[in-house]
Scaffold this active site. Structure first.
Site, PDB file in Angstrom:
ATOM      1  N   GLN A   1       0.874   7.909   5.006  1.00  0.00           N
ATOM      2  CA  GLN A   1       0.736   7.657   3.575  1.00  0.00           C
ATOM      3  C   GLN A   1       0.005   8.803   2.887  1.00  0.00           C
ATOM      4  O   GLN A   1       0.410   9.248   1.805  1.00  0.00           O
ATOM      5  CB  GLN A   1       0.025   6.334   3.341  1.00  0.00           C
TER       6      GLN A   1
ATOM      7  N   ARG B   1      -8.072  -2.616  -1.189  1.00  0.00           N
ATOM      8  CA  ARG B   1      -7.817  -1.601  -0.165  1.00  0.00           C
ATOM      9  C   ARG B   1      -8.162  -0.206  -0.684  1.00  0.00           C
ATOM     10  O   ARG B   1      -7.888   0.126  -1.836  1.00  0.00           O
ATOM     11  CB  ARG B   1      -6.357  -1.669   0.285  1.00  0.00           C
TER      12      ARG B   1
ATOM     13  N   ARG C   1      -7.208  -6.675  10.352  1.00  0.00           N
ATOM     14  CA  ARG C   1      -6.352  -7.183  11.414  1.00  0.00           C
ATOM     15  C   ARG C   1      -7.086  -7.329  12.747  1.00  0.00           C
ATOM     16  O   ARG C   1      -6.708  -8.181  13.559  1.00  0.00           O
ATOM     17  CB  ARG C   1      -5.117  -6.288  11.563  1.00  0.00           C
TER      18      ARG C   1
ATOM     19  N   ASP D   1       0.839  -0.198  13.300  1.00  0.00           N
ATOM     20  CA  ASP D   1       1.308  -1.461  12.720  1.00  0.00           C
ATOM     21  C   ASP D   1       1.647  -2.496  13.786  1.00  0.00           C
ATOM     22  O   ASP D   1       1.765  -3.689  13.485  1.00  0.00           O
ATOM     23  CB  ASP D   1       2.544  -1.216  11.847  1.00  0.00           C
TER      24      ASP D   1
ATOM     25  N   GLY E   1       0.809  -1.207   0.000  1.00  0.00           N
ATOM     26  CA  GLY E   1       0.000   0.000   0.000  1.00  0.00           C
ATOM     27  C   GLY E   1       0.842   1.257   0.000  1.00  0.00           C
ATOM     28  O   GLY E   1       0.467   2.272  -0.588  1.00  0.00           O
TER      29      GLY E   1
ATOM     30  N   LYS F   1      -6.121  -2.809   6.324  1.00  0.00           N
ATOM     31  CA  LYS F   1      -4.717  -3.128   6.056  1.00  0.00           C
ATOM     32  C   LYS F   1      -4.659  -4.339   5.132  1.00  0.00           C
ATOM     33  O   LYS F   1      -5.612  -4.636   4.410  1.00  0.00           O
ATOM     34  CB  LYS F   1      -3.984  -3.373   7.374  1.00  0.00           C
TER      35      LYS F   1
END
Length: 438
Positions: free
Chosen positions: A177, A130, A356, A325, A101, A352
């Site tokens: 990002q 995504r 998750r 993360d 990503g 993600k």
């Protein structure tokens, strides 16, 4: 200790004694992506030491090679990038970001700002599901022309490069990002492009852009970053520190397996990334930073972690963007902690490489963990005996490695399917596990 058959099913058994030794983790994935990208668009030569040689940075390298950058083989200690001086070549084929990503979202900012050039970008099945709207929306406000599936929100994406205009974008989420994509788009624009976030996200892009010669200003009170363009980047020498997201697996392993005493060397401790250290300290983990120093503008230290019983805590708010993360492996730590740990404000984890939150709740539940899935997090009751089970990574690298670490706490053997996902960010994970568990 660990078997790794060709079909990438890992079989692990719990530890009878602690983890010991000195290890180094692979280069920081976020910094590796940015070093490759900025080296590719800069004028001259960039030399990168310690680049992560995982699948995600390889996807970045392949994309920019297709657009004119010249890279040495991604092997060994040093990688060399000959940049294109700001003018990317129109590729003859579709750019493939693989599972990354970061590659796709950051690259969109650069592609959108290349006038009179056309690009088509895609990724694997996971990446094609995504959401890309979080970067496409601000780019469109800057004048970008981007088309894609489901209302221009999903890859494959077609990009017609344009002369963009500067904007001040107030991001609804704290996302490195999103911020990086807009700043990269602003490099070629005459004027100032600003991103304001609700809280501070990781700042690797700002640090590296400044090192490559861009004019970057920050306002810590408003969580704003501005790039002044047009910018002319010059190739640099970049030393990539060890990835704290990779080190997190060993921090939790040593903190939860009795008798452990482990030194993790040369780890990046950028304050926008050390949320995992703060979280573990809230849980009373025994972690010491030694040999603190600066390497190419990034703070670095060796981390010593020793076993000590953990206690539950609440993780939420501004801390979450700095450990997003690491939530899967922190869930593993919570299973060993006394009391109930609550993780909130982490809905970002649902988009993600896998969902998750759902995956960790399901897989840890198979092992006897008391994990309740919340809309934006997890509630985990620690101290419950765990048992080995057949679990699945869902092709998510962080899930695969988190499950390997929780297996060290469980009674009986654990089998992890689709464990090859770990190679995305940590190609040598199983070898390091065998090393510390000798």
């Amino acid at each position: 200790m660990i078997e790794q058959p060709p079909h990438q099913v890992w079989r692990l058994r719990p530890r009878g004694d602690g983890l010991q030794g000195r290890i180094q983790v692979p280069g920081d994935k976020s910094i590796s992506h940015r070093a490759l990208m900025l080296g590719a668009i800069a004028q001259g030569t960039t030399r990168i030491q310690g680049l992560l040689l995982g699948e995600d940075p390889r996807s970045t390298a392949r994309c920019f090679q297709m657009m004119g950058a010249k890279l040495s083989d991604l092997e060994g200690e040093w990688v060399t990038v000959e940049g294109v001086g700001g003018q990317l070549r129109e590729p003859a084929a579709v750019l493939d970001a693989g599972n990354s990503g970061t590659t796709l979202r950051l690259m969109l900012g650069l592609l959108a700002s290349q006038p009179e050039r056309f690009f088509c970008v895609t990724g694997d099945e996971s990446l094609r599901s995504r959401p890309m709207s979080r970067v496409i929306l601000p780019l469109t406000r800057m004048g970008a022309a981007i088309w894609g599936r489901q209302g221009h929100t999903l890859a494959p994406l077609a990009v017609q490069g344009q002369s963009l205009r500067p904007i001040h974008y107030h991001s609804p989420i704290a996302s490195a990002q999103v911020k990086s994509c807009i700043l990269l788009a602003g490099l070629g624009i005459d004027g100032q492009t600003t991103v304001t976030e609700p809280s501070l996200s990781r700042d690797h892009s700002e640090r590296m852009l400044r090192a490559f010669g861009a004019e970057i200003t920050t306002d810590t009170e408003t969580h704003s970053v501005t790039v002044s363009g047009p910018a002319r980047l010059q190739g640099q020498t970049v030393v990539v520190p060890g990835d704290i997201s990779s080190a997190a697996f060993w921090l939790v392993a040593a903190a939860t397996v009795p008798g452990s005493d482990l030194l993790i060397e040369n780890v990046g401790v950028n304050p926008t990334r050390t949320g995992v250290l703060e979280a573990l300290q809230h849980m009373d983990a025994d972690i010491t930073l030694v040999n603190e120093r600066q390497v190419t503008g990034e703070p670095v230290a060796d981390l010593r972690v020793r076993y000590r019983p953990l206690k539950a805590c609440k993780l939420a708010g501004d801390l979450i963007p700095r450990l997003i993360d690491e939530v899967p492996i922190l869930a593993v730590a919570a299973l060993a902690a006394r009391g109930t740990t609550v993780i909130r404000d982490a809905a970002e984890l649902r988009v993600k490489e896998s969902d998750r939150l759902a995956v960790m709740a399901t897989q840890l539940g198979k092992m006897g963990g008391q994990v309740t899935e919340l809309p934006d997090g997890l509630e985990i009751t620690g101290g419950v005996p765990l048992k080995g089970a057949e679990v699945d990574s869902h092709t998510d690298h962080r899930i695969a490695m988190a499950l390997a670490i929780v297996a060290l706490q469980a009674q009986g053997a654990t089998q992890i399917s689709r464990a090859e996902a770990a190679a995305v960010s940590y190609p040598t994970f199983s070898q390091t596990l065998a090393q510390v568990c000798r």
